[in-house]
Design an enzyme around this catalytic site. Sequence first.
Site, PDB file in Angstrom:
ATOM      1  N   GLU A  30      29.564  46.848  31.237  1.00 28.48           N
ATOM      2  CA  GLU A  30      28.969  48.188  31.424  1.00 28.48           C
ATOM      3  C   GLU A  30      29.532  49.232  30.459  1.00 28.48           C
ATOM      4  OE1 GLU A  30      31.095  46.738  33.473  1.00 28.48           O
ATOM      5  OE2 GLU A  30      32.374  48.152  34.543  1.00 28.48           O
TER       6      GLU A  30
ATOM      7  N   CYS B 217      34.208  41.864  36.988  1.00 25.74           N
ATOM      8  CA  CYS B 217      35.666  41.914  37.106  1.00 25.74           C
ATOM      9  C   CYS B 217      36.104  41.459  38.499  1.00 25.74           C
ATOM     10  CB  CYS B 217      36.209  43.285  36.714  1.00 25.74           C
ATOM     11  SG  CYS B 217      37.901  43.118  36.112  1.00 25.74           S
TER      12      CYS B 217
ATOM     13  N   HIS C 243      34.111  43.892  31.418  1.00 32.32           N
ATOM     14  CA  HIS C 243      33.213  44.946  31.909  1.00 32.32           C
ATOM     15  C   HIS C 243      32.120  45.213  30.873  1.00 32.32           C
ATOM     16  CE1 HIS C 243      35.732  46.557  35.274  1.00 32.32           C
ATOM     17  NE2 HIS C 243      36.715  46.005  34.569  1.00 32.32           N
TER      18      HIS C 243
HETATM   19  N1  GLN Z   1      41.880  43.970  40.755  1.00 34.38           N
HETATM   20  C1  GLN Z   1      41.434  42.970  39.831  1.00 34.38           C
HETATM   21  C2  GLN Z   1      42.469  42.703  38.743  1.00 34.38           C
HETATM   22  O1  GLN Z   1      43.310  43.515  38.497  1.00 34.38           O
HETATM   23  C3  GLN Z   1      40.100  43.347  39.225  1.00 34.38           C
HETATM   24  C4  GLN Z   1      40.134  44.607  38.420  1.00 34.38           C
HETATM   25  C5  GLN Z   1      38.780  45.205  38.165  1.00 34.38           C
HETATM   26  O2  GLN Z   1      37.817  44.938  38.872  1.00 34.38           O
HETATM   27  N2  GLN Z   1      38.679  46.066  37.170  1.00 34.38           N
HETATM   28  O3  GLN Z   1      42.438  41.678  38.122  1.00 34.38           O
END
Ligand code: GLN
Length: 551
Positions: A525, A384, A523
């Site tokens: 995970e 992410c 994600h």
């Molecule tokens: N802050 C970033 C976004 O909002 C990544 C978010 C995250 O790592 N879950 O796109």
Amino acid sequence: MVKVNTKYIFVTGGVVSSLGKGIISASIGKLLQARGYKVTIQKFDPYINIDPGTLNPYEHGECYVTADGMETDLDLGHYERFTGIETTRDNSITTGRIYKTVIDRERHGDYLGKTIQVVPHITDEIKRRMLREGLGEDLDFVITEVGGTIGDIESAPFMEAIRQLRWELGRNAVCVHLTYVPYLKAADELKTKPTQHSVKELQSMGIQPDILVLRTERHLDDSLRLKVASFCNVDLECVVQSEDMPSIYEVPVNMQKQGLDAAIMRKIGIPVGETPAMRPWHEFLEKQRNATRIVPIALVGKYDLQDAYKSIRESLNLAGIYKDVKTELHFINSEDITADNIAEKLSGMAGVVICPGFGKRGTEGKIVAAEYTRTHDIPTFGICLGMQIMVIEFARNVLGYKDANSSELDEKTPHNVIDMMEEQKNITEMGGTMRLGAYECKLVEGSRVAEAYRPTPSPSYNGEQGDGPIVSERHRHRYEFNNKYMKEYEAAGMKCVGINPVANLVEVVEIPEKRWYIGTQFHPEYSSTVLHPHPLFMSFIDAARSAERES
Ligand code: GLN
């Protein structure tokens, strides 16, 4: 297996927090599931936030995301990892959500002029959700874990709801209470008094626990269990101990050995039958015990707290076990990283994970780490924000845009290689408004990610479509790869190898000429479980393991 009408198991905790109620709830779920029953596990948290999505990870650890896009308590991660069930927005409830439903209903005029009170209106709403009314499910068991510790003012309405349900459901409900038996070194004694007090407190709220699970660091002998049983009005066979285990995944087996599931069934009045063998689980534990070769992996993040990256830690750990190694995780605070110390900080690491996150703090350190691992060809997994960091670093140091950034981190950057998603631009509310939950992603044939998903049957792999696999993975973000730059990236060697077929968003980038340099906007995970470790983590560990062997 005897077919049953839905039965309800309530799990509460006393004495102190952090006893591992989530693990015990997940273990009960696993054991009943092993007997062929259809189970779900839900968590009720006594705080007023509508969901944990707006919480800083320092408060309650990571925010776990369900496939249907709910930001939830991290215990749901344990439930899914242990049982493989897919939880939903109905599995994580807070006091805030309960009150919001009741207050919205009141404003709507649904209470016909009545005075709205904690009892019965709030407690009725809690009961309705504990029973999962109207969800149209066909479940044998609903396990409800209540957050917090007995005696907290906040959890009182939950306890009252359990008391009433217990009364209404009779034998169809069972209360499991988890307490702590401390060992006093100076006296060389294990102390049961806190347990007795905790049970008394529960009884004063009208709840008699059926089963006690005693958390302990030392083995409790039968005389001690008997003492607890007789002081707390609980059968001896219903006093179970949960000693510290080398791994949380040993807990279900330990609980089964002591007959926790059998005790629950007896209380409810279901024939116990044979103890299930749980072969795949035992095979996993066997692998875990045999995986001794260490592969050191760095977690580059900003939250210096075990629980902040819980699912990533567990996913790496599980993938390692299936690859016959023990992943040793080293947290590296990205705020402390500089170009001068990065070599030393990452020295000896076989692989590096660049962690998710929000906001500017610590991001420059992550960019330094991404540059180092890219130029030194160390297997790297960006998740992410971690993927976004890889993209920014590549723009700065390969494409030559020294001021490249994400508009989250620098609103005015002239090279916004990561930009806010169109659908996010008019949103002003913070809670639950990100791009959340599972979306499909089409992987490019021949890419390393496409290959990673294929050999292992995984719940997130949805088969092939045309010339590549389709996978479904969970999201939690507001920003995305800026497609305006896609051609430049591809020409310079960073490929966009996963695309959302509907929204055309870039979901995965990789540099094929590196050993393993992959970033995912999603994600993975959140969908890695004990019996189905995630293919991307497996592939990453594979790469780290062989990179280590070569160096
Ligand atoms: N802050 C970033 C976004 O909002 C990544 C978010 C995250 O790592 N879950 O796109």
